[in-house]
Design a protein around this motif. Sequence first.
Motif, PDB file in Angstrom:
ATOM      1  N   ARG A   3       0.836  -1.189   0.000  1.00 46.69           N
ATOM      2  CA  ARG A   3       0.000   0.000   0.000  1.00 46.69           C
ATOM      3  C   ARG A   3       0.877   1.247   0.000  1.00 46.69           C
ATOM      4  NH1 ARG A   3      -2.539   3.861   2.369  1.00 46.69           N
ATOM      5  NH2 ARG A   3      -4.762   4.125   1.980  1.00 46.69           N
ATOM      6  N   ASP A   9      -3.493  10.595   2.955  1.00 41.53           N
ATOM      7  CA  ASP A   9      -3.001   9.950   4.179  1.00 41.53           C
ATOM      8  C   ASP A   9      -2.057  10.880   4.943  1.00 41.53           C
ATOM      9  OD1 ASP A   9      -4.414   7.669   3.654  1.00 41.53           O
ATOM     10  OD2 ASP A   9      -2.763   6.711   2.555  1.00 41.53           O
ATOM     11  N   ILE A  12      -3.988  13.548   6.669  1.00 45.43           N
ATOM     12  CA  ILE A  12      -4.705  12.988   7.814  1.00 45.43           C
ATOM     13  C   ILE A  12      -3.752  12.748   8.986  1.00 45.43           C
ATOM     14  CG2 ILE A  12      -5.875  10.889   8.630  1.00 45.43           C
ATOM     15  CD1 ILE A  12      -7.255  10.802   5.882  1.00 45.43           C
TER      16      ILE A  12
ATOM     17  N   ASN B  12     -10.053   3.190   1.657  1.00 41.91           N
ATOM     18  CA  ASN B  12     -10.186   1.846   2.207  1.00 41.91           C
ATOM     19  C   ASN B  12     -10.577   1.924   3.689  1.00 41.91           C
ATOM     20  OD1 ASN B  12      -7.876   2.550   3.531  1.00 41.91           O
ATOM     21  ND2 ASN B  12      -6.534   1.485   2.099  1.00 41.91           N
ATOM     22  N   PHE B  14      -8.847   1.433   6.293  1.00 36.96           N
ATOM     23  CA  PHE B  14      -7.848   2.152   7.091  1.00 36.96           C
ATOM     24  C   PHE B  14      -8.115   3.658   7.067  1.00 36.96           C
ATOM     25  CE2 PHE B  14      -3.841   4.551   6.985  1.00 36.96           C
ATOM     26  CZ  PHE B  14      -3.357   4.255   8.251  1.00 36.96           C
ATOM     27  N   ASP B  15      -8.378   4.207   5.864  1.00 37.20           N
ATOM     28  CA  ASP B  15      -8.634   5.650   5.733  1.00 37.20           C
ATOM     29  C   ASP B  15      -9.854   6.074   6.534  1.00 37.20           C
ATOM     30  OD1 ASP B  15      -6.466   6.084   4.090  1.00 37.20           O
ATOM     31  OD2 ASP B  15      -7.588   5.584   2.281  1.00 37.20           O
ATOM     32  N   VAL B  18      -9.118   6.141  10.203  1.00 37.62           N
ATOM     33  CA  VAL B  18      -8.290   7.307  10.560  1.00 37.62           C
ATOM     34  C   VAL B  18      -9.125   8.575  10.527  1.00 37.62           C
ATOM     35  CG1 VAL B  18      -6.345   8.731   9.837  1.00 37.62           C
ATOM     36  CG2 VAL B  18      -6.137   6.242   9.829  1.00 37.62           C
ATOM     37  N   ILE B  19      -9.984   8.710   9.531  1.00 34.92           N
ATOM     38  CA  ILE B  19     -10.821   9.914   9.430  1.00 34.92           C
ATOM     39  C   ILE B  19     -11.745  10.028  10.644  1.00 34.92           C
ATOM     40  CG2 ILE B  19     -12.754  10.939   8.138  1.00 34.92           C
ATOM     41  CD1 ILE B  19     -11.276   9.921   5.577  1.00 34.92           C
TER      42      ILE B  19
END
Lengths: 155, 176
Positions: A3, A9, A12, B12, B14-15, B18-19
């Motif tokens: 990934r 990302d 974030i 995905n 994971f995102d 995290v958000i």
Amino acid sequence: MKRKINIVDVFIILAAFFALVGIGARIYIGAAVEKANITEYTVTLVAKGISADNINAVKTGDTVTRKDDGLVLGNVEYVSYTEHKTYAVNQDNVYTEVTDSSKLDLTIKVKVKGEMTEEGFMQNGENYLSAGMNLTFETENFQGKAVIMDISNEK
Amino acid sequence: MESNKKTKVKFNFFDITVIIIIALLITGVAYIYFLGSDSSASNGDGINIEYKLEMEMIDESFGDLVKVGDFVVDNATGNRIGKVTGIEISDYKNKVTYSSGEGGEYFNAVDGYINITLTVECNGKWDGETTVITNNCRIMLGSVIEAHTPRLTFTANCTMIQTFVKDGGEVIDNEA
């Protein structure tokens, strides 16, 4: 599948980092300011009308604890026992001050760590204490009810 | 053609996780900075109300512990129920009735004790007669109020309630 970290990302992760720094700074600065303002105050407690048998039951150095919640106020710095004055009322409802020799008034001064805020005196920055407050307290050899008469930062 | 193919950003699991964490963190920061220091909201939709709290037979050493501008806080809820705008201090007197001669009565000051009457202003809802609700606390005419200011904890009787209009029509904010 490997990934790849994309720009979203990265943003974030940066936002998360700054949010954590913000929370940490707030907590750390708040705690540091609170700690800096905490000093020793003298809290004067008066227990009126205790039995004269209890003379010398409270001594300097004793630990004073609030019975309701076990909150330790501090150690006794000064103690005095004085005559208990009361008022007798005659048939015309006239009050006359008399001394009741079977009882005593106990005055103790306790050093309490805290800070004076706009909300009042906060022991250790948390527990509100003020003059006029009634409390049941105990020391090593005594338990009684008292009123807080004064809170000052006299040395 | 392969080189013209746009790269589509896919979110995905994971995102999304995290958000959500970020959103919660930002909410937490906003709460701590903007709301955390003010635990009780004011009820600005009420009217200006003034009431009196009378403390009787108070130790005279407590006479200077309340100041104009002090907030009054309800002991049970910890909510602010108004701000002190006036303080009257008088000797505590007991009524003496005597039967000798023609009989009669008078008031006799009792050494060491005073009465303190506080005038308190708040924003609240009033039923027009006996009851005020301010900051989720009920204050009734004649009722016993257990409250404190920064330097004095007390028990008092509510002896008067009235509404009033401030200069310029300003509405009181319980927290200001």
